[in-house]
Design a protein around this motif. Structure first.
Motif, mmCIF file in Angstrom:
data_model
loop_
_atom_site.group_PDB
_atom_site.id
_atom_site.type_symbol
_atom_site.label_atom_id
_atom_site.label_comp_id
_atom_site.label_asym_id
_atom_site.label_seq_id
_atom_site.Cartn_x
_atom_site.Cartn_y
_atom_site.Cartn_z
ATOM 1 N N VAL A 87 0.919 -1.082 0.227
ATOM 2 C CA VAL A 87 0.068 -0.076 -0.116
ATOM 3 C C VAL A 87 0.913 1.388 -0.203
ATOM 4 O O VAL A 87 0.625 2.144 -0.883
ATOM 5 N N ALA A 88 1.753 1.388 1.043
ATOM 6 C CA ALA A 88 2.592 2.458 1.217
ATOM 7 C C ALA A 88 3.667 2.672 -0.218
ATOM 8 O O ALA A 88 3.609 3.831 -0.675
ATOM 9 N N LEU A 89 4.217 1.722 -0.728
ATOM 10 C CA LEU A 89 5.109 1.928 -1.803
ATOM 11 C C LEU A 89 4.364 2.158 -3.182
ATOM 12 O O LEU A 89 4.967 3.075 -3.823
ATOM 13 N N SER A 90 3.180 1.519 -3.261
ATOM 14 C CA SER A 90 2.465 1.699 -4.376
ATOM 15 C C SER A 90 1.925 3.341 -4.437
ATOM 16 O O SER A 90 1.924 4.027 -5.357
ATOM 17 N N ALA A 91 1.451 3.712 -3.435
ATOM 18 C CA ALA A 91 1.076 5.254 -3.273
ATOM 19 C C ALA A 91 2.236 6.100 -3.559
ATOM 20 O O ALA A 91 2.032 7.139 -4.199
ATOM 21 N N LEU A 92 3.413 5.957 -3.013
ATOM 22 C CA LEU A 92 4.632 6.582 -3.167
ATOM 23 C C LEU A 92 4.871 6.569 -4.794
ATOM 24 O O LEU A 92 5.207 7.729 -5.432
ATOM 25 N N TRP A 93 4.890 5.363 -5.257
ATOM 26 C CA TRP A 93 5.033 5.495 -6.715
ATOM 27 C C TRP A 93 4.215 6.240 -7.733
ATOM 28 O O TRP A 93 4.497 7.043 -8.517
ATOM 29 N N SER A 117 5.595 7.836 3.281
ATOM 30 C CA SER A 117 6.969 7.409 3.617
ATOM 31 C C SER A 117 6.739 7.145 5.109
ATOM 32 O O SER A 117 7.428 6.241 5.703
ATOM 33 N N GLY A 118 5.964 7.954 5.993
ATOM 34 C CA GLY A 118 5.551 7.693 7.368
ATOM 35 C C GLY A 118 4.961 6.252 7.518
ATOM 36 O O GLY A 118 5.244 5.568 8.694
ATOM 37 N N MET A 119 3.922 5.879 6.655
ATOM 38 C CA MET A 119 3.436 4.581 6.668
ATOM 39 C C MET A 119 4.590 3.517 6.546
ATOM 40 O O MET A 119 4.558 2.466 7.389
ATOM 41 N N ALA A 120 5.131 3.643 5.513
ATOM 42 C CA ALA A 120 6.328 2.559 5.394
ATOM 43 C C ALA A 120 7.453 2.650 6.493
ATOM 44 O O ALA A 120 7.789 1.510 6.833
ATOM 45 N N ALA A 121 7.667 3.608 6.931
ATOM 46 C CA ALA A 121 8.646 3.797 8.116
ATOM 47 C C ALA A 121 7.924 3.178 9.402
ATOM 48 O O ALA A 121 8.698 2.390 10.174
ATOM 49 N N GLY A 126 7.836 -1.240 13.383
ATOM 50 C CA GLY A 126 7.163 -2.001 14.114
ATOM 51 C C GLY A 126 7.180 -3.588 13.691
ATOM 52 O O GLY A 126 7.929 -4.254 14.951
ATOM 53 N N PHE A 127 7.877 -3.701 12.752
ATOM 54 C CA PHE A 127 8.620 -5.263 12.615
ATOM 55 C C PHE A 127 9.848 -5.318 13.391
ATOM 56 O O PHE A 127 10.162 -6.594 13.957
ATOM 57 N N ALA A 145 0.597 3.107 11.588
ATOM 58 C CA ALA A 145 0.714 2.498 10.085
ATOM 59 C C ALA A 145 -0.491 2.573 9.576
ATOM 60 O O ALA A 145 -1.105 2.789 8.641
ATOM 61 N N TYR A 146 -1.552 1.903 10.399
ATOM 62 C CA TYR A 146 -2.682 1.418 10.064
ATOM 63 C C TYR A 146 -3.756 2.651 10.016
ATOM 64 O O TYR A 146 -4.655 2.895 9.142
ATOM 65 N N ALA A 147 -3.586 3.673 10.865
ATOM 66 C CA ALA A 147 -3.967 4.800 10.856
ATOM 67 C C ALA A 147 -3.995 5.733 9.570
ATOM 68 O O ALA A 147 -4.699 6.438 8.994
ATOM 69 N N LEU A 148 -2.555 5.686 9.232
ATOM 70 C CA LEU A 148 -2.298 6.333 7.819
ATOM 71 C C LEU A 148 -2.866 5.727 6.643
ATOM 72 O O LEU A 148 -3.521 6.360 5.700
ATOM 73 N N ALA A 149 -3.105 4.414 6.585
ATOM 74 C CA ALA A 149 -3.517 3.657 5.617
ATOM 75 C C ALA A 149 -5.151 4.029 5.415
ATOM 76 O O ALA A 149 -5.672 3.980 4.460
ATOM 77 N N LEU A 150 -5.680 4.321 6.678
ATOM 78 C CA LEU A 150 -6.892 4.566 6.642
ATOM 79 C C LEU A 150 -7.368 6.262 6.155
ATOM 80 O O LEU A 150 -8.720 6.499 6.270
#
Length: 210
Positions: A87-93, A117-121, A126-127, A145-150
């Motif tokens: 999700v994050a990388l496709s959004a950045l692309w 970038s904040g979501m990917a970071a 988290g991992f 991360a989930y908050a940013l995705a929503l």
């Protein structure tokens, strides 16, 4: 909570599904978007991963499900991690290589870069935290991360309010988009602090996501 979170992304999920139908050769059910039809792969990856991430991620955030089904939580966490990065990388692309969305300005471009970038970071941190056995920090970063995705779900409302109150200019649109992400992050921080003030989660796994 999972039902409420999935409900938040219902409108953008429906819109995304209609776009997928169009890109698959079906009827035009949404306003034409030449940026996407010219290069459909990134948007297909973004929509499919975002819908799956929204549903699985909501289940991961359920404390009762984590307690009752820890094995499932760990297995699903690996899937959620991959989906979230997609999700994050496709959004950045799309932000970097698609033509700018009509009706938006430089501020929206910067917001998308920053929050993508904040979501990917956040997912990466988290991992890394769960690999160290730090469940509290793992949960905090995955919640962010989930908050940013929503953001797209909240932006349905912030855009509606912003346009109704201040018109449909580019600056209003840009700020309304930013408000959507900011509101989600504020709620995430509230949840994180409330969880922290309750009790410290016990280490249950070295690998997984919440």
């Amino acid at each position: 909570m999972p039902v409420a979170l999935v409900g938040l992304v219902l409108i953008p999920a429906i819109a995304g599904s209609l776009r997928l139908v169009e890109l698959a050769g079906g009827p035009l059910l949404l306003p034409a978007n030449p940026r996407m039809t010219a290069s459909p792969a990134p948007v297909v990856a973004h929509i499919t991963s975002a819908i799956a991430y929204a549903v699985l991620g909501a289940l991961q955030l359920s404390a009762s499900l984590r307690r009752r089904h820890p094995v499932w939580h760990r297995a699903a966490g690996r899937v959620v991690l991959v989906l979230g990065m997609a999700v994050a990388l496709s959004a950045l692309w799309m932000t970097l290589f698609y033509a700018r969305q009509p009706g938006t300005g430089e501020l929206a471009f910067l917001f998308r870069l920053a929050f993508g970038s904040g979501m990917a970071a956040s997912i990466t941190l988290g991992f890394a935290a769960i690999r160290r056995g730090d469940v509290a920090r793992h949960q905090a970063w995955m919640t962010r991360a989930y908050a940013l995705a929503l953001g797209a779900g909240t932006q349905t409302f912030s855009l509606g309010v912003g346009h109704a109150a201040f018109g449909t200019g580019a600056l209003t649109t840009d700020l309304s988009l930013g408000v959507g992400w900011a509101v989600n992050l504020a709620v995430a921080e509230y949840v994180i602090r409330r969880r922290h003030n309750g009790r410290t989660p016990r280490v249950t796994s070295k690998v997984g996501t919440s």
